[in-house]
Write a protein that holds these residues in place. Structure first.
Motif, mmCIF file in Angstrom:
data_model
loop_
_atom_site.group_PDB
_atom_site.id
_atom_site.type_symbol
_atom_site.label_atom_id
_atom_site.label_comp_id
_atom_site.label_asym_id
_atom_site.label_seq_id
_atom_site.Cartn_x
_atom_site.Cartn_y
_atom_site.Cartn_z
ATOM 1 N N ALA A 107 125.917 23.467 41.431
ATOM 2 C CA ALA A 107 126.515 22.516 40.487
ATOM 3 C C ALA A 107 127.004 23.257 39.250
ATOM 4 N N GLU A 159 123.149 20.061 45.013
ATOM 5 C CA GLU A 159 122.094 21.039 45.250
ATOM 6 C C GLU A 159 121.399 20.796 46.586
ATOM 7 N N ARG A 181 124.549 16.214 40.574
ATOM 8 C CA ARG A 181 124.008 17.572 40.637
ATOM 9 C C ARG A 181 122.981 17.673 41.755
#
Length: 196
Positions: A128, A122, A118
């Protein structure tokens, strides 16, 4: 995990440590991506202990399996109360087979994206996919025993949220509202002083 110390002290490893099961600690951001593609090595399958159900059948006795089933049945009421208190934050609540010393931990779904992936997405400006973890509880822990005996719904919800936030922090996650966590913790500390 974010670093070696965090990986080594992860609550997900408690029962494995107790059973003497060897684990591979990974703390580099690309490790999660690598392990999603490297499923086995030298005839040994890799398994992420922070995802899905943890199969301990090879290191668990029949008595331990039965004790786990009994725990789940005996503590079904607190599981339901926690599901209600945390309904927007977790996909499920269940009695754990992972924990020995910690009160709770968060477990990802089998196909959910982990925290490190994630963060990579990002950082690259990608969004995500959202996923809610499962909260696993150790009903034998003194904090869960106290929580189970808490009858006032407001206090129960407050303590439930604190446990969820602690599990988030233990996982290396960030809280969306750290100030609310601090206020909640301060209220708890003040009530502890009042009870003496």
């Amino acid at each position: 995990a974010d670093g070696f110390a965090a990986a080594k002290s992860s609550p997900h490893l408690e029962v494995l440590r107790k059973k003497g099961v060897e684990v591979l600690l990974l703390s580099d951001r690309v490790d999660e991506w690598l392990m999603d593609h490297l499923r086995e090595f030298d005839g040994k399958s890799f398994r992420n202990v922070a995802r899905g159900d943890l199969d301990l059948s090879s290191v668990q006795s029949e008595e331990e399996k039965q004790a786990q089933e009994t725990l789940s049945k005996d503590h079904a009421a607190i599981v339901e109360r926690l599901k209600k208190a945390l309904e927007n934050r977790v996909s499920d609540v269940r009695v754990t087979s992972r924990l020995a010393d910690s009160p709770v931990c968060l477990v990802l779904g089998e196909n959910d994206m982990g925290l490190q992936m994630r963060r990579i997405l990002e950082a690259a400006g990608q969004k995500a996919p959202t996923a809610q973890p499962v909260l696993e509880i150790n009903p034998m822990h003194p904090l869960l025993v106290r929580l189970e005996s808490t009858e006032q719904e407001g206090a129960f919800n407050e303590l439930s949220m604190l446990l969820f936030e602690q599990a988030t922090l233990a996982d290396g996650g960030q809280l969306p509202d750290p100030a609310a966590f601090v206020q909640r913790l301060n209220r708890l500390l003040l009530t502890m002083g009042d009870s003496k």
